[in-house]
Design a protein around this motif. Structure first.
Motif, PDB file in Angstrom:
ATOM      1  N   PHE A   1       0.807  -1.216   0.000  1.00  0.00           N
ATOM      2  CA  PHE A   1       0.000   0.000   0.000  1.00  0.00           C
ATOM      3  C   PHE A   1       0.847   1.275   0.000  1.00  0.00           C
ATOM      4  O   PHE A   1       0.306   2.371   0.070  1.00  0.00           O
ATOM      5  N   VAL A   2       2.173   1.118  -0.104  1.00  0.00           N
ATOM      6  CA  VAL A   2       3.012   2.307  -0.322  1.00  0.00           C
ATOM      7  C   VAL A   2       2.887   2.783  -1.775  1.00  0.00           C
ATOM      8  O   VAL A   2       3.342   3.877  -2.109  1.00  0.00           O
TER       9      VAL A   2
ATOM     10  N   GLY B   1      -0.797   3.746   4.070  1.00  0.00           N
ATOM     11  CA  GLY B   1       0.373   3.710   3.194  1.00  0.00           C
ATOM     12  C   GLY B   1       1.318   4.862   3.459  1.00  0.00           C
ATOM     13  O   GLY B   1       2.537   4.701   3.426  1.00  0.00           O
TER      14      GLY B   1
ATOM     15  N   PRO C   1       1.516   6.586  -1.963  1.00  0.00           N
ATOM     16  CA  PRO C   1       0.350   5.993  -1.297  1.00  0.00           C
ATOM     17  C   PRO C   1      -0.935   6.792  -1.537  1.00  0.00           C
ATOM     18  O   PRO C   1      -0.893   8.012  -1.673  1.00  0.00           O
TER      19      PRO C   1
END
Length: 294
Positions: A117-118, A139, A134
């Motif tokens: 989720f970055v 994130g 993100p």
């Protein structure tokens, strides 16, 4: 080697501890609150530790003087992070800073568990060198924590992983076990078919983490499965394995279901680096599913 692990009362903790003990390491398991693990082993000890409490962290580090840290503790639910940003900052960013500072005193290696989720999910199948961007607060906190880890003056590494599943320990469910509960109760289950992931069997993730510790790996590594699935496809596979009517699985998209945190649509990570450097080889999703549900 003496290895301190954070967040061990969580879903993944059991797998990491079991693997590191099997590699003859001494494990200091830590979590906030009482021990919920079922381990009894001469190379295992549990210490209650809130890693956002600097005094408590320094006390535990002084007592055990760990040689390596595996930082698995986090607020990992995106909606929770979106709803309480100060708490997400305190745990995911500030807590990481406290642990890094304590680790520095003992020149301990530091491994940080991060997430797919970055990334923004615009294209999927990201490598370790792709730019982060993100789309939700979870994130964002992980990106900021990663930056702190990269500044650590001793051995550091970051594991990015994706949608982890496996047998539940300590009543900590994951996507497959939630689906099983719903289906066995005869309930319908709404699940996204517009999100793409490379789901990760928890034992594979633990094996990858152990390989990084053993090889003293430095840098960022993607550790996940290599097959691409939507959550809907995972749910259908679960129903078929359990021989339950797949019509209970209802296909939805992000437009149909409001969530506090936006999800990246296409993530998935490439694992070539982990394969080449670590000899990492994940099981198939079909095999991970079997091990989870049998």
């Amino acid at each position: 080697m003496k290895i301190l692990i954070t967040g061990t009362n969580g879903f993944l903790g059991h797998y990491i501890i079991e693997k590191l003990i099997s590699c003859n390491h001494f494990v200091i398991a830590t979590s906030k609150g009482a021990n919920r693990l079922t381990f009894a082993h001469p190379n295992f000890i549990y210490e209650e530790m809130d890693f956002t409490n600097e005094k408590m962290v320094n006390t535990i580090f002084t007592k055990h003087q760990p040689e390596y840290i595996v930082h698995a503790g986090a607020v990992s639910k995106p909606d929770d992070c979106e709803k309480d940003k100060p708490l997400a900052d305190k745990i995911n960013i500030d807590g990481t800073a406290i642990l890094l500072n304590a680790s520095k005193k003992y020149t301990a290696g530091f491994l940080f568990i991060s997430t797919d989720f970055v990334f923004d999910g615009e294209r999927g199948m990201y490598t370790e060198t792709d730019a982060v961007n993100p789309v939700n607060y979870y994130g964002d906190t992980k990106v900021k924590a990663e930056e702190l880890v990269k500044q650590y003056e001793h051995t550091w590494s970051i594991v990015r992983t994706v949608l982890v599943y496996g047998k539940p320990f300590n009543k900590r469910n994951n996507i497959l076990t939630v689906i099983r509960e719903k289906l066995e109760n005869g309930e319908t289950y709404d699940v996204f078919n517009d999100q793409v992931r490379t789901p990760t069997y928890a034992e594979d993730l633990a094996n990858g983490i152990a390989a990084m510790v053993e090889k003293n790996a430095i840098g960022i590594y993607n550790i996940c499965g290599e097959e691409i699935y939507t959550p809907y496809e995972m749910a259908i596979a679960t129903a078929e394995f359990l021989q339950i009517d797949t019509s209970l699985i209802k296909k939805i998209t992000a437009k149909d279901f409001a969530q506090a945190a936006k999800r990246p649509l296409k993530t998935g990570l490439t694992i070539d680096k982990a394969k080449n450097d670590l000899g990492y080889k994940p099981v198939s999703f079909k095999e991970g599913l079997r091990r989870t549900l049998e």
